[in-house]
Structures are given as C-alpha cells and as structure tokens.
Design a protein around this motif. Structure first.
Motif, PDB file in Angstrom:
ATOM      1  N   ILE A   2      -5.849  -3.097  -1.854  1.00 20.25           N
ATOM      2  CA  ILE A   2      -5.624  -1.568  -1.875  1.00 20.25           C
ATOM      3  C   ILE A   2      -4.533  -1.034  -2.449  1.00 20.25           C
ATOM      4  O   ILE A   2      -3.425  -1.689  -2.085  1.00 20.25           O
ATOM      5  N   GLU A   3      -4.553  -0.226  -3.733  1.00 17.94           N
ATOM      6  CA  GLU A   3      -3.297   0.153  -4.229  1.00 17.94           C
ATOM      7  C   GLU A   3      -2.564   1.359  -3.306  1.00 17.94           C
ATOM      8  O   GLU A   3      -1.455   1.335  -3.224  1.00 17.94           O
ATOM      9  N   SER A   4      -3.504   2.414  -3.186  1.00 19.52           N
ATOM     10  CA  SER A   4      -2.964   3.559  -2.321  1.00 19.52           C
ATOM     11  C   SER A   4      -3.976   4.307  -1.451  1.00 19.52           C
ATOM     12  O   SER A   4      -5.330   4.026  -1.608  1.00 19.52           O
ATOM     13  N   VAL A   5      -3.409   4.965  -0.378  1.00 28.77           N
ATOM     14  CA  VAL A   5      -4.410   5.709   0.267  1.00 28.77           C
ATOM     15  C   VAL A   5      -3.881   7.086   0.386  1.00 28.77           C
ATOM     16  O   VAL A   5      -2.892   7.463   0.454  1.00 28.77           O
ATOM     17  N   ASP A   6      -4.990   8.141  -0.229  1.00 29.09           N
ATOM     18  CA  ASP A   6      -4.383   9.486  -0.350  1.00 29.09           C
ATOM     19  C   ASP A   6      -4.962  10.155   1.033  1.00 29.09           C
ATOM     20  O   ASP A   6      -6.316  10.466   1.129  1.00 29.09           O
ATOM     21  N   LEU A   7      -4.276  10.732   1.699  1.00 29.83           N
ATOM     22  CA  LEU A   7      -4.431  11.601   3.017  1.00 29.83           C
ATOM     23  C   LEU A   7      -4.421  13.147   2.775  1.00 29.83           C
ATOM     24  O   LEU A   7      -4.176  14.072   3.824  1.00 29.83           O
ATOM     25  N   ARG A   8      -4.384  13.509   1.667  1.00 29.54           N
ATOM     26  CA  ARG A   8      -4.350  15.061   1.316  1.00 29.54           C
ATOM     27  C   ARG A   8      -5.518  15.801   1.408  1.00 29.54           C
ATOM     28  O   ARG A   8      -5.663  16.954   0.918  1.00 29.54           O
ATOM     29  N   TYR A   9      -6.702  15.327   1.989  1.00 30.93           N
ATOM     30  CA  TYR A   9      -7.844  15.700   2.274  1.00 30.93           C
ATOM     31  C   TYR A   9      -8.039  16.307   3.893  1.00 30.93           C
ATOM     32  O   TYR A   9      -7.071  15.670   4.824  1.00 30.93           O
ATOM     33  N   ARG A  10      -8.654  17.198   4.134  1.00 25.85           N
ATOM     34  CA  ARG A  10      -8.508  17.978   5.530  1.00 25.85           C
ATOM     35  C   ARG A  10      -9.030  16.988   6.382  1.00 25.85           C
ATOM     36  O   ARG A  10      -8.510  16.755   7.563  1.00 25.85           O
ATOM     37  N   ASN A  11     -10.034  16.114   6.206  1.00 29.71           N
ATOM     38  CA  ASN A  11     -10.981  15.225   7.481  1.00 29.71           C
ATOM     39  C   ASN A  11     -10.904  13.926   6.891  1.00 29.71           C
ATOM     40  O   ASN A  11     -11.453  13.260   7.726  1.00 29.71           O
ATOM     41  N   GLY A  12     -10.634  13.517   5.723  1.00 25.18           N
ATOM     42  CA  GLY A  12     -10.883  12.158   5.380  1.00 25.18           C
ATOM     43  C   GLY A  12      -9.642  11.500   4.466  1.00 25.18           C
ATOM     44  O   GLY A  12      -8.372  12.128   4.362  1.00 25.18           O
ATOM     45  N   VAL A  13      -9.965  10.436   3.674  1.00 26.51           N
ATOM     46  CA  VAL A  13      -8.955   9.665   3.068  1.00 26.51           C
ATOM     47  C   VAL A  13      -9.587   9.435   1.655  1.00 26.51           C
ATOM     48  O   VAL A  13     -10.984   9.082   1.750  1.00 26.51           O
ATOM     49  N   ALA A  14      -8.883   9.178   0.757  1.00 31.28           N
ATOM     50  CA  ALA A  14      -9.575   8.526  -0.453  1.00 31.28           C
ATOM     51  C   ALA A  14      -8.462   7.229  -0.792  1.00 31.28           C
ATOM     52  O   ALA A  14      -7.373   7.166  -0.658  1.00 31.28           O
ATOM     53  N   ILE A  29       0.752  -1.243  -0.069  1.00 29.16           N
ATOM     54  CA  ILE A  29       0.111  -0.149   0.275  1.00 29.16           C
ATOM     55  C   ILE A  29       0.696   1.284  -0.096  1.00 29.16           C
ATOM     56  O   ILE A  29       1.760   1.328   0.792  1.00 29.16           O
ATOM     57  N   SER A  30       0.525   2.209  -0.967  1.00 27.83           N
ATOM     58  CA  SER A  30       1.192   3.440  -0.846  1.00 27.83           C
ATOM     59  C   SER A  30       0.447   4.531  -0.178  1.00 27.83           C
ATOM     60  O   SER A  30      -0.854   4.512  -0.512  1.00 27.83           O
ATOM     61  N   VAL A  31       1.031   5.038   0.752  1.00 28.33           N
ATOM     62  CA  VAL A  31       0.265   6.042   1.807  1.00 28.33           C
ATOM     63  C   VAL A  31       0.825   7.696   1.220  1.00 28.33           C
ATOM     64  O   VAL A  31       2.141   8.169   1.342  1.00 28.33           O
ATOM     65  N   ILE A  32      -0.131   8.553   0.610  1.00 29.49           N
ATOM     66  CA  ILE A  32       0.304   9.726   0.121  1.00 29.49           C
ATOM     67  C   ILE A  32       0.045  10.668   1.037  1.00 29.49           C
ATOM     68  O   ILE A  32      -1.207  10.826   1.500  1.00 29.49           O
ATOM     69  N   LEU A  33       0.834  11.513   1.562  1.00 29.24           N
ATOM     70  CA  LEU A  33       0.971  12.168   2.827  1.00 29.24           C
ATOM     71  C   LEU A  33       0.836  13.750   2.510  1.00 29.24           C
ATOM     72  O   LEU A  33       0.426  14.686   3.213  1.00 29.24           O
TER      73      LEU A  33
END
Length: 289
Positions: free
Chosen positions: A259-271, A228-232
């Motif tokens: 899961i390929e990746s999880v994007d955390l560049r959102y204010r309150n959630g993840v994609a 899993i890639s975690v985009i911070l």
C-alpha cells in the motif's frame, strides 16, 4: 578749674625733674595711627597654609601607594587562564565546537574575562540551551552546559525542542531517529500537539506514526512506520483516523507492504493507492466500512 599735680622725682643728669599728669588721664602713650601690629594674624595664615600643604602631600602619597599596591596585587592574583572545565551531558556539541566558541574570548587575564559576553557566545550555538560560567580561583574557568533536547525534525534544516520552539541547524538528516514534522510558519506547536495525539491513538493498534505534514492549504497527511501515507484532509481528522484504523484492521493489514497511501477525504469510505497496480484491483475503488 584747678589742676592737681603729682610730683615724681627722677634723677636725670643729676637734676630733679618734675613730671605732672592730669588726674584721671591715662598714663600710657598711644601709638600713632596706622601703626597697629598685625604679626599674629599673618602667623595664623601661614600656619594654615603649611598644614594644608602637608595634608595634600599625604593624600597624594596615599593615592600613589594605593595604585602601586593594586598593581602589585593584580600581578600576584590576576593570572592567565590555565584550564577550562566543561560540565554537562553533551551529545551534539563536540569539544572541538566548544573550543571554537570559547577560544576567541578567553584571553590571558583571568579577572578580565567577560563572562556575560562568553555566555552569549556559547548560547548562540543552536544546540546549547543554557551556559553557566564561574571562575574557580586562582586561574580556572568552569563552564556548565545544558544541551537542547530535540523531540522532532522540522522540515529539512531545523528541529523542535521540548517547548515546541523551532531551532535552525542547517541540516537535520542525522536526526533520522526522530519523527519528521512540517507545516507553515508559526504552526510548530500545533503540528507537534497533533502528532502526539495521533501517536497515542495509533499505538493502541500497533501502528507507529513517523511523520506529519500540515500543508499550505492546512490539510493533514500522516506517515506510518510501515511506509503507508494516510491522507486526512482538513476537517474531522480525528474521526477520519478512527475510520482508517477500522478499515486497515478489517481489509488492509495483510496487504500493508503493497500500500502506497490511503485517502480518507471521502464521506463514508477510503481510497487505496497500491504500490503494485496489478495487485488487489478490486480495492482501487473507495472502500466502505
């Protein structure tokens, strides 16, 4: 003035001869001017010349004897190098590689070995951190090597040592057991420290990071051992990682393999980006904690 005469009778040819001298006058005849005796002075000069010549010949003889003795001593002492002893725990530096570095500089003269040059030659190898060389009489050379310790791969052709120094080795694909780090020039220590911080944080939750990249725009992306890639992103990366852990343990842990990746560049959630788009379609929208 009346002159007083002294008479001395000498018999000369059977006659008496009278000789008179004035009282007080010297009875010694003076030598004619210009006829003084210089023989003692000449003898002294000649003696000094002879002495100097003898001393010079002795000095020259001593020098020649010294040179001859030195040559004879070197013939006995200065042998050819019979063996090179290698000491050190070597994993990356093979004996073949060591021989290729040493052989051009080890000549037949044991005393003529240029140890400083040989040290520089050995330490030019990227895997040799330090080389110590010592002569062992009468004809051996001992080389102690300290190998670099790689703590991470950097890009595709370098590694980082324990000091965070980047060392180029051409290709590093044989170091797959090490974490892979990458970033702009000059960010090696920063990326290393951030990776260690992330590792400490994630291992408490059974997650193991295996790579970390700092992009040219200075955004962070972390890779886990479960693929899993975690985009911070750029900011508040520690807080975002904590958010990832919470969401992962509550919603994603059972689906980690998809899961390929999880994007955390959102204010309150993840994609979440899924490997199989047909699975968990309801989670393709940002997830709240």
């Amino acid at each position: 003035m009346t002159a007083a005469f002294l008479f001395r009778a000498n018999r000369l040819n059977g006659q008496l001869v009278a000789k008179s001298t004035k009282r007080g006058a010297s009875s010694t005849k003076r030598k004619p001017k210009g006829k003084s005796d210089k023989t003692p002075g000449k003898q002294r000069v000649l003696s000094w010349i002879i002495a100097f010549s003898v001393l010079s010949m002795l000095a020259v003889g001593a020098v020649l004897l010294g040179i001859l003795a030195r040559q004879k001593t070197l013939e006995v002492v200065d042998r050819s190098v019979s063996a090179v002893i290698v000491d050190g725990d070597l994993e990356q530096v093979s004996l073949e590689r060591f021989e290729s570095l040493v052989e051009p500089l080890v000549d037949k003269s044991f005393l003529g070995l240029d140890l400083n040059r040989l040290k520089r030659q050995l330490e030019s190898d990227p895997w040799i951190a330090q080389a110590t060389l010592n002569r062992q009489w009468p004809d051996k050379l001992k080389v102690t090597l300290v190998e670099e310790t790689a703590i991470a791969r950097w890009g595709n052709d370098s590694f980082l040592n324990q000091a965070g120094k980047r060392i180029d080795i051409g290709r590093n694909n044989f170091l797959t057991q090490l974490p892979g780090l990458n970033g702009p020039e000059g960010t090696e220590i920063k990326v290393t420290e951030q990776f260690m911080s992330f590792s400490s944080q994630l291992r408490l939750h059974g997650l193991d990071p295996v790579w970390l990249t700092l992009g040219d725009d200075y955004s962070w992306t972390l890779g886990l051992d479960n693929k899993i890639s975690v985009i911070l992103g750029k900011n508040n990366i520690e807080d975002k990682l904590e958010r990832f852990v919470v969401v992962y343990e509550k919603h994603l842990i059972d689906e980690a393999d998809n899961i390929e990746s999880v994007d955390l560049r959102y204010r309150n959630g993840v994609a979440v980006n899924w490997k199989n788009i047909s699975v968990k379609k309801e989670n393709t929208q940002p997830l709240n904690q």
